[in-house]
Motif scaffolding. Structure first.
Motif, PDB file in Angstrom:
ATOM      1  N   UNK A   6       0.839  -1.194   0.000  1.00 40.69           N
ATOM      2  CA  UNK A   6       0.000   0.000   0.000  1.00 40.69           C
ATOM      3  C   UNK A   6       0.874   1.243   0.000  1.00 40.69           C
ATOM      4  N   UNK A   7       0.446   2.268  -0.766  1.00 36.53           N
ATOM      5  CA  UNK A   7       1.192   3.528  -0.772  1.00 36.53           C
ATOM      6  C   UNK A   7       0.998   4.236   0.566  1.00 36.53           C
ATOM      7  N   UNK A   8       2.025   5.007   0.954  1.00 36.15           N
ATOM      8  CA  UNK A   8       2.007   5.656   2.277  1.00 36.15           C
ATOM      9  C   UNK A   8       2.280   7.149   2.122  1.00 36.15           C
ATOM     10  N   UNK A   9       1.516   7.964   2.859  1.00 36.05           N
ATOM     11  CA  UNK A   9       1.745   9.408   2.924  1.00 36.05           C
ATOM     12  C   UNK A   9       2.345   9.745   4.275  1.00 36.05           C
ATOM     13  N   UNK A  10       3.364  10.598   4.288  1.00 34.43           N
ATOM     14  CA  UNK A  10       4.076  10.906   5.527  1.00 34.43           C
ATOM     15  C   UNK A  10       4.108  12.413   5.752  1.00 34.43           C
ATOM     16  N   UNK A  11       3.487  12.852   6.847  1.00 32.48           N
ATOM     17  CA  UNK A  11       3.602  14.263   7.249  1.00 32.48           C
ATOM     18  C   UNK A  11       4.795  14.321   8.200  1.00 32.48           C
ATOM     19  N   UNK A  12       5.949  14.668   7.636  1.00 35.09           N
ATOM     20  CA  UNK A  12       7.208  14.638   8.381  1.00 35.09           C
ATOM     21  C   UNK A  12       7.391  15.985   9.081  1.00 35.09           C
ATOM     22  N   UNK A  13       6.785  16.111  10.252  1.00 35.33           N
ATOM     23  CA  UNK A  13       6.801  17.396  10.946  1.00 35.33           C
ATOM     24  C   UNK A  13       7.919  17.504  11.961  1.00 35.33           C
ATOM     25  N   UNK A  14       8.259  18.739  12.325  1.00 39.34           N
ATOM     26  CA  UNK A  14       9.295  18.981  13.328  1.00 39.34           C
ATOM     27  C   UNK A  14       8.842  18.464  14.690  1.00 39.34           C
ATOM     28  N   UNK A  15       7.547  18.633  14.994  1.00 37.27           N
ATOM     29  CA  UNK A  15       7.035  18.229  16.309  1.00 37.27           C
ATOM     30  C   UNK A  15       6.454  16.828  16.297  1.00 37.27           C
ATOM     31  N   UNK A  17       4.953  13.261  13.702  1.00 38.33           N
ATOM     32  CA  UNK A  17       4.886  12.574  12.416  1.00 38.33           C
ATOM     33  C   UNK A  17       3.537  11.875  12.328  1.00 38.33           C
ATOM     34  N   UNK A  18       2.850  12.082  11.198  1.00 36.29           N
ATOM     35  CA  UNK A  18       1.585  11.403  10.963  1.00 36.29           C
ATOM     36  C   UNK A  18       1.753  10.515   9.733  1.00 36.29           C
ATOM     37  N   UNK A  19       1.299   9.286   9.834  1.00 37.00           N
ATOM     38  CA  UNK A  19       1.423   8.340   8.716  1.00 37.00           C
ATOM     39  C   UNK A  19       0.032   8.001   8.204  1.00 37.00           C
ATOM     40  N   UNK A  20      -0.153   8.188   6.894  1.00 35.45           N
ATOM     41  CA  UNK A  20      -1.436   7.920   6.237  1.00 35.45           C
ATOM     42  C   UNK A  20      -1.230   6.726   5.308  1.00 35.45           C
ATOM     43  N   UNK A  25      -6.478   5.443   6.008  1.00 30.46           N
ATOM     44  CA  UNK A  25      -6.475   6.738   6.691  1.00 30.46           C
ATOM     45  C   UNK A  25      -5.237   6.904   7.554  1.00 30.46           C
ATOM     46  N   UNK A  26      -5.327   7.796   8.564  1.00 30.83           N
ATOM     47  CA  UNK A  26      -4.172   8.043   9.444  1.00 30.83           C
ATOM     48  C   UNK A  26      -4.057   6.881  10.430  1.00 30.83           C
ATOM     49  N   UNK A  27      -2.939   6.165  10.356  1.00 33.65           N
ATOM     50  CA  UNK A  27      -2.764   4.972  11.196  1.00 33.65           C
ATOM     51  C   UNK A  27      -1.759   5.197  12.322  1.00 33.65           C
ATOM     52  N   UNK A  28      -1.012   6.301  12.248  1.00 30.81           N
ATOM     53  CA  UNK A  28      -0.009   6.551  13.283  1.00 30.81           C
ATOM     54  C   UNK A  28       0.199   8.045  13.461  1.00 30.81           C
ATOM     55  N   UNK A  29       0.280   8.477  14.714  1.00 27.97           N
ATOM     56  CA  UNK A  29       0.488   9.892  15.043  1.00 27.97           C
ATOM     57  C   UNK A  29       1.399   9.914  16.255  1.00 27.97           C
ATOM     58  N   UNK A  30       2.676  10.243  16.036  1.00 29.73           N
ATOM     59  CA  UNK A  30       3.640  10.186  17.139  1.00 29.73           C
ATOM     60  C   UNK A  30       4.559  11.401  17.114  1.00 29.73           C
ATOM     61  N   UNK A  31       5.102  11.811  18.271  1.00 31.68           N
ATOM     62  CA  UNK A  31       6.078  12.910  18.273  1.00 31.68           C
ATOM     63  C   UNK A  31       7.340  12.506  17.512  1.00 31.68           C
ATOM     64  N   UNK A  32       7.957  13.450  16.782  1.00 29.04           N
ATOM     65  CA  UNK A  32       9.188  13.110  16.052  1.00 29.04           C
ATOM     66  C   UNK A  32      10.395  13.273  16.981  1.00 29.04           C
ATOM     67  N   UNK A  33      10.514  12.306  17.881  1.00 23.27           N
ATOM     68  CA  UNK A  33      11.598  12.299  18.869  1.00 23.27           C
ATOM     69  C   UNK A  33      12.221  10.901  18.883  1.00 23.27           C
ATOM     70  N   UNK A  45      14.291   4.208  21.789  1.00 25.73           N
ATOM     71  CA  UNK A  45      12.847   4.460  21.667  1.00 25.73           C
ATOM     72  C   UNK A  45      12.603   5.499  20.585  1.00 25.73           C
ATOM     73  N   UNK A  46      11.403   5.452  19.984  1.00 32.49           N
ATOM     74  CA  UNK A  46      10.984   6.519  19.064  1.00 32.49           C
ATOM     75  C   UNK A  46       9.578   6.965  19.448  1.00 32.49           C
ATOM     76  N   UNK A  47       9.232   8.208  19.046  1.00 29.55           N
ATOM     77  CA  UNK A  47       7.865   8.689  19.253  1.00 29.55           C
ATOM     78  C   UNK A  47       7.549   9.022  20.696  1.00 29.55           C
ATOM     79  N   UNK A  48       6.336   8.614  21.130  1.00 27.25           N
ATOM     80  CA  UNK A  48       5.821   8.979  22.455  1.00 27.25           C
ATOM     81  C   UNK A  48       6.756   8.531  23.572  1.00 27.25           C
TER      82      UNK A  48
END
Length: 343
Positions: A6-15, A17-20, A25-33, A45-48
């Motif tokens: 499946x194709x994936x959309x990535x909102x690669x934000x400073x604060x 990351x959202x993965x579509x 739809x949106x399957x992941x929403x985590x801090x970019x840490x 660890x990554x994210x939250x």
């Protein structure tokens, strides 16, 4: 759960990351840490989970944000973070996914290349780029294919992207490195100057979310916070009011308003007329600071609306652009570069 091929959309934000994922739809929403062990270089660890460690780690562990001001500041860590998030949503993959990543409109060619390379190294078959304001406009439900001017102000964690869009392309835009992170910094500096107290980034962010405002509230709000007194070095509890927040955030909010003014000044008059009819659309987490829409309306005289699900607009727009991925060229940054627009 495995999303095979499946194709994936990535909102690669400073604060964050959202993965579509296409069809999900949106399957992941985590801090970019990310948190790494300094001695071994191992990703812990990554994210939250990693975000909880910010400012609380022993010397051997470093919790960091690999993206700064909308662009990659640590290439290796960004690649490993993307890989980890893709693994979370994909599980075992027979085929590599195609990836659409959104980037700030003021990105340089070198920064573009870094994003594309990081996506490829993280396991994508192809990487396409889309500008944040275009993705935000699509996600906010605007039909960008028509010859009508729309203005989008996307206030993220590291950058604010301001753009006028018509016929699927950006007519005028600016990307300023003032957004959520700078609001937090302003609060820290203000409290240090006014109360002689030092607070951490997490406390500043909580303050911004709970009582932060850039326009006078009808009812004054106060909140009690803890910090370290700079005179004694001991913990100190004190109150902060919403009117103090206006003072703390005044400089950064007025620079965003200046950015909007400068884009409007360069925009053709016909499109400015369209914008005054359609209003300005605000997206991104930063626009949720109380009174931002009122501030812009009062300074420009143009009706300003906050998009529904403002935080997710860019991710939704990136996800919708997956439908046109077959017509995109590698490294496409503007949808108008596609050969045709599928109605």
């Amino acid at each position: 759960m495995s999303f095979v091929n499946r194709d994936i959309g990535l909102d690669l934000g400073t604060a964050s990351i959202l993965v579509f994922v296409k069809g999900k739809g949106i399957v992941l929403r985590e801090p970019s840490v990310v948190a790494i062990d300094k001695s071994t270089g191992r990703l812990l660890k990554v994210g939250t989970e990693a975000q909880k460690m910010l400012g609380r780690t022993p010397g051997s562990i470093v919790a960091m944000r690999p993206l700064r001001e909308g662009v990659i500041s640590d290439y290796d860590m960004t690649e490993r973070m993307i890989k980890e998030f893709l693994r979370k949503v994909s599980g075992f993959r027979l085929f590599k996914p195609r990836l659409v990543i959104c980037v700030p409109s003021g990105i340089t060619e070198v920064e573009e290349r870094a994003v594309i390379d990081a996506g490829m190294q993280a396991g994508a078959r192809r990487v396409y780029l889309i500008e944040e304001p275009v993705a935000a406009a699509i996600g906010a439900g605007i039909d960008i294919s028509k010859p009508v001017g729309h203005m989008v102000v996307d206030i993220g964690g590291g950058t604010t992207d301001i753009a006028v869009i018509s016929l699927s392309g950006i007519v005028e835009s600016t990307s300023i490195k003032i957004a959520g992170d700078q609001f937090d910094e302003s609060i820290i500096k203000y409290l240090r100057r006014k109360n002689n107290v030092l607070v951490g980034e997490r406390t500043a962010e909580e303050l911004k979310i709970s009582i932060g405002c850039v326009y006078p509230r009808p009812d004054e709000k106060t909140v009690e916070i803890k910090g370290r007194c700079l005179m004694t070095g001991l913990p100190k509890v004190f109150e902060v009011s919403s009117s103090e927040m206006i003072e703390a955030l005044e400089e950064v909010s007025s620079r965003i308003v200046e950015g909007i003014h400068s884009v409007l000044e360069r925009t053709p008059p016909e499109l400015v007329a369209d914008i005054s009819t359609n209003g300005i659309i605000m997206t991104g987490g930063g626009c949720l600071i109380w009174g931002f829409d009122k501030l812009i309306h009062s300074k420009t005289g143009i009706e300003t609306h906050i998009a529904d699900e403002a935080v997710s607009c860019v991710a939704y727009g990136t996800g919708k652009s997956l439908e046109w991925v077959n017509e995109m060229q590698d490294g496409t940054i503007n949808l108008s570069r596609r050969k045709q627009m599928r109605e």
